[in-house]
Design a protein around this motif. Structure first.
Motif, PDB file in Angstrom:
ATOM      1  N   THR A  64      -6.646  -2.258   5.099  1.00 56.72           N
ATOM      2  CA  THR A  64      -5.803  -2.311   3.843  1.00 56.72           C
ATOM      3  C   THR A  64      -4.444  -2.004   4.348  1.00 56.72           C
ATOM      4  O   THR A  64      -4.149  -1.442   5.292  1.00 56.72           O
ATOM      5  CB  THR A  64      -6.276  -1.216   2.770  1.00 56.72           C
ATOM      6  OG1 THR A  64      -5.659  -1.506   1.762  1.00 56.72           O
ATOM      7  CG2 THR A  64      -5.965   0.270   3.408  1.00 56.72           C
ATOM      8  N   ASP A  65      -3.561  -2.961   3.535  1.00 55.35           N
ATOM      9  CA  ASP A  65      -2.095  -3.082   3.934  1.00 55.35           C
ATOM     10  C   ASP A  65      -1.556  -1.419   3.742  1.00 55.35           C
ATOM     11  O   ASP A  65      -2.043  -0.649   2.838  1.00 55.35           O
ATOM     12  CB  ASP A  65      -1.578  -3.800   2.933  1.00 55.35           C
ATOM     13  CG  ASP A  65       0.118  -3.746   2.944  1.00 55.35           C
ATOM     14  OD1 ASP A  65       0.645  -3.791   4.246  1.00 55.35           O
ATOM     15  OD2 ASP A  65       0.637  -3.207   2.190  1.00 55.35           O
ATOM     16  N   ILE A  66      -0.762  -1.110   4.856  1.00 50.20           N
ATOM     17  CA  ILE A  66      -0.186   0.236   4.639  1.00 50.20           C
ATOM     18  C   ILE A  66       0.956  -0.044   3.813  1.00 50.20           C
ATOM     19  O   ILE A  66       1.942  -1.106   4.125  1.00 50.20           O
ATOM     20  CB  ILE A  66       0.299   0.765   6.167  1.00 50.20           C
ATOM     21  CG1 ILE A  66      -0.868   0.834   7.046  1.00 50.20           C
ATOM     22  CG2 ILE A  66       1.430   1.845   5.947  1.00 50.20           C
ATOM     23  CD1 ILE A  66      -0.449   1.093   8.456  1.00 50.20           C
ATOM     24  N   ASP A  67       1.473   0.793   2.853  1.00 51.72           N
ATOM     25  CA  ASP A  67       2.577   0.675   2.095  1.00 51.72           C
ATOM     26  C   ASP A  67       3.643   1.578   2.788  1.00 51.72           C
ATOM     27  O   ASP A  67       3.823   2.918   2.364  1.00 51.72           O
ATOM     28  CB  ASP A  67       2.220   1.291   0.781  1.00 51.72           C
ATOM     29  CG  ASP A  67       3.412   0.926  -0.431  1.00 51.72           C
ATOM     30  OD1 ASP A  67       4.497   0.893   0.229  1.00 51.72           O
ATOM     31  OD2 ASP A  67       3.243   0.925  -1.625  1.00 51.72           O
ATOM     32  N   GLU A  68       4.445   0.913   3.650  1.00 52.04           N
ATOM     33  CA  GLU A  68       5.351   1.886   4.445  1.00 52.04           C
ATOM     34  C   GLU A  68       6.524   2.465   3.479  1.00 52.04           C
ATOM     35  O   GLU A  68       7.108   3.242   3.993  1.00 52.04           O
ATOM     36  CB  GLU A  68       5.945   0.828   5.383  1.00 52.04           C
ATOM     37  CG  GLU A  68       5.169   0.109   6.538  1.00 52.04           C
ATOM     38  CD  GLU A  68       4.309  -1.048   6.038  1.00 52.04           C
ATOM     39  OE1 GLU A  68       4.337  -1.211   4.974  1.00 52.04           O
ATOM     40  OE2 GLU A  68       3.613  -1.700   6.829  1.00 52.04           O
ATOM     41  N   CYS A  69       6.877   1.775   2.340  1.00 54.16           N
ATOM     42  CA  CYS A  69       7.722   2.210   1.497  1.00 54.16           C
ATOM     43  C   CYS A  69       7.188   3.671   0.760  1.00 54.16           C
ATOM     44  O   CYS A  69       8.002   4.395   0.642  1.00 54.16           O
ATOM     45  CB  CYS A  69       7.921   1.064   0.473  1.00 54.16           C
ATOM     46  SG  CYS A  69       8.247  -0.328   0.828  1.00 54.16           S
ATOM     47  N   ALA A  82      10.742  -3.101   0.118  1.00 53.03           N
ATOM     48  CA  ALA A  82       9.953  -3.861  -0.266  1.00 53.03           C
ATOM     49  C   ALA A  82       8.595  -4.089   0.589  1.00 53.03           C
ATOM     50  O   ALA A  82       8.664  -4.427   1.772  1.00 53.03           O
ATOM     51  CB  ALA A  82      10.515  -5.435  -0.581  1.00 53.03           C
ATOM     52  N   ASN A  83       7.627  -3.716   0.036  1.00 55.30           N
ATOM     53  CA  ASN A  83       6.245  -3.491   0.643  1.00 55.30           C
ATOM     54  C   ASN A  83       5.848  -5.183   0.820  1.00 55.30           C
ATOM     55  O   ASN A  83       5.883  -5.544  -0.264  1.00 55.30           O
ATOM     56  CB  ASN A  83       5.296  -2.711   0.273  1.00 55.30           C
ATOM     57  CG  ASN A  83       3.958  -2.722   1.014  1.00 55.30           C
ATOM     58  OD1 ASN A  83       4.006  -2.665   2.259  1.00 55.30           O
ATOM     59  ND2 ASN A  83       2.924  -2.775   0.291  1.00 55.30           N
ATOM     60  N   VAL A  84       5.294  -5.598   1.939  1.00 56.75           N
ATOM     61  CA  VAL A  84       4.667  -6.738   2.056  1.00 56.75           C
ATOM     62  C   VAL A  84       3.475  -6.745   2.637  1.00 56.75           C
ATOM     63  O   VAL A  84       3.053  -5.507   3.307  1.00 56.75           O
ATOM     64  CB  VAL A  84       5.427  -8.087   2.487  1.00 56.75           C
ATOM     65  CG1 VAL A  84       6.655  -8.364   1.639  1.00 56.75           C
ATOM     66  CG2 VAL A  84       5.843  -7.610   4.091  1.00 56.75           C
ATOM     67  N   ALA A  85       2.234  -7.496   2.426  1.00 59.39           N
ATOM     68  CA  ALA A  85       1.032  -7.462   3.198  1.00 59.39           C
ATOM     69  C   ALA A  85       1.311  -7.236   4.831  1.00 59.39           C
ATOM     70  O   ALA A  85       2.001  -8.274   5.376  1.00 59.39           O
ATOM     71  CB  ALA A  85       0.226  -8.640   3.007  1.00 59.39           C
ATOM     72  N   GLY A  86       0.662  -6.346   5.286  1.00 54.20           N
ATOM     73  CA  GLY A  86       0.915  -6.025   6.755  1.00 54.20           C
ATOM     74  C   GLY A  86       2.452  -5.820   7.402  1.00 54.20           C
ATOM     75  O   GLY A  86       2.448  -5.715   8.404  1.00 54.20           O
ATOM     76  N   ASP A  87       3.264  -5.703   6.342  1.00 54.01           N
ATOM     77  CA  ASP A  87       4.604  -5.348   6.851  1.00 54.01           C
ATOM     78  C   ASP A  87       5.376  -4.736   5.703  1.00 54.01           C
ATOM     79  O   ASP A  87       5.136  -4.496   4.544  1.00 54.01           O
ATOM     80  CB  ASP A  87       5.463  -6.729   7.176  1.00 54.01           C
ATOM     81  CG  ASP A  87       6.288  -6.735   8.329  1.00 54.01           C
ATOM     82  OD1 ASP A  87       6.686  -5.357   8.736  1.00 54.01           O
ATOM     83  OD2 ASP A  87       6.831  -7.682   8.816  1.00 54.01           O
ATOM     84  N   PHE A  88       6.794  -4.816   5.977  1.00 53.37           N
ATOM     85  CA  PHE A  88       7.453  -4.305   4.862  1.00 53.37           C
ATOM     86  C   PHE A  88       9.082  -5.037   5.132  1.00 53.37           C
ATOM     87  O   PHE A  88       9.386  -4.911   6.319  1.00 53.37           O
ATOM     88  CB  PHE A  88       7.742  -2.763   4.701  1.00 53.37           C
ATOM     89  CG  PHE A  88       8.540  -2.134   5.758  1.00 53.37           C
ATOM     90  CD1 PHE A  88       7.937  -1.895   7.108  1.00 53.37           C
ATOM     91  CD2 PHE A  88       9.770  -1.437   5.662  1.00 53.37           C
ATOM     92  CE1 PHE A  88       8.516  -1.137   8.057  1.00 53.37           C
ATOM     93  CE2 PHE A  88      10.396  -1.215   6.765  1.00 53.37           C
ATOM     94  CZ  PHE A  88       9.709  -0.745   7.861  1.00 53.37           C
TER      95      PHE A  88
HETATM   96 CA   LIG Z   1       2.795  -3.184   4.060  1.00 52.38          CA
END
Ligand SMILES: [Ca+2]
Ligand SMILES: [Ca+2]
Ligand SMILES: [Ca+2]
Length: 204
Positions: A64-69, A82-88
């Motif tokens: 599952t995507d990590i919500d780095e924010c 801004a959280n995005v799939a696989g990144d931020f």
């Molecule tokens: Ca993310």
């Protein structure tokens, strides 16, 4: 006659076709071991793993995507995360600029960027902004950034005599007695120093 034997294998192992030994099962060859993303075969077992930016769920299979924010609210210090799939990525506020990887916000050094930004004052860079330190006779007017001359005559911040005219100048102002009045502009009298003295003299 030699006795025969068969192997009972532990979990993760299978018997060889002759049933004489146990060998590891490569679970990853069968529907990726049930792993969402990566499957790594190990001796007697296997492991699922995820690509960076994703975390393995407790089922040890799904990613599952990590919500780095949410995980690190300060990650974009100076901007919005801004959280995005696989990144931020970071959307930086005014006074900041995004780093090349868009993963942090860096202070803009306004003083370096524009050496004239404070006009007649000294520039001090601050995080997210800058401060202009003005010399006497200069100030930062509301809505502007640089140090501009204070019009002492206009705002009444002068000590000219009431019989004097006030002339604004850069960083200062000048007082001059009106025609018919005498003095240095800060003190004006109706007569010259000479007249004053002769008046005093006449008293005696
Ligand atoms: Ca993310
Ligand atoms: Ca700054
Ligand atoms: Ca002035």
């Amino acid at each position: 006659m030699v006795g025969t034997f068969q192997c009972d294998c532990n979990q993760g192992y299978q018997t060889t076709p002759d049933r004489q030994a146990c060998i590891d099962i490569d679970e990853c060859t069968i529907i990726n071991g049930g792993c969402d993303t990566h499957c790594t075969n190990t001796e007697g077992g296997y492991e699922c793993s995820c690509t960076p930016g994703y975390a393995l769920l407790p089922d040890e299979r799904s990613c599952t995507d990590i919500d780095e924010c949410e995980e690190n609210p300060e990650v974009c210090d100076g901007g919005q995360c801004a959280n995005v799939a696989g990144d931020f990525r970071c959307l930086c506020y005014d006074g900041f600029m995004a780093a090349l990887d868009l993963k942090s916000c860096l202070d803009v050094n306004e003083c370096d960027l524009n050496h004239n930004i404070c006009l007649h004052g000294d520039c001090e860079n601050t995080r997210g902004s800058f401060i202009c330190h003005c010399p006497p006779g200069f100030h930062v007017r509301k809505g502007t950034s640089g140090c501009t001359d204070v019009d002492e005559c206009e705002i009444g911040a002068h000590n000219c005599d009431m019989h004097s005219t006030c002339a604004n100048s850069l960083g200062s102002f000048h007082c001059a007695c009106r025609p018919g009045w005498f003095g240095d502009g800060i003190d004006c009298s109706g007569m010259t120093l000479h007249e004053k003295h002769s008046k005093i003299f006449r008293k005696f």
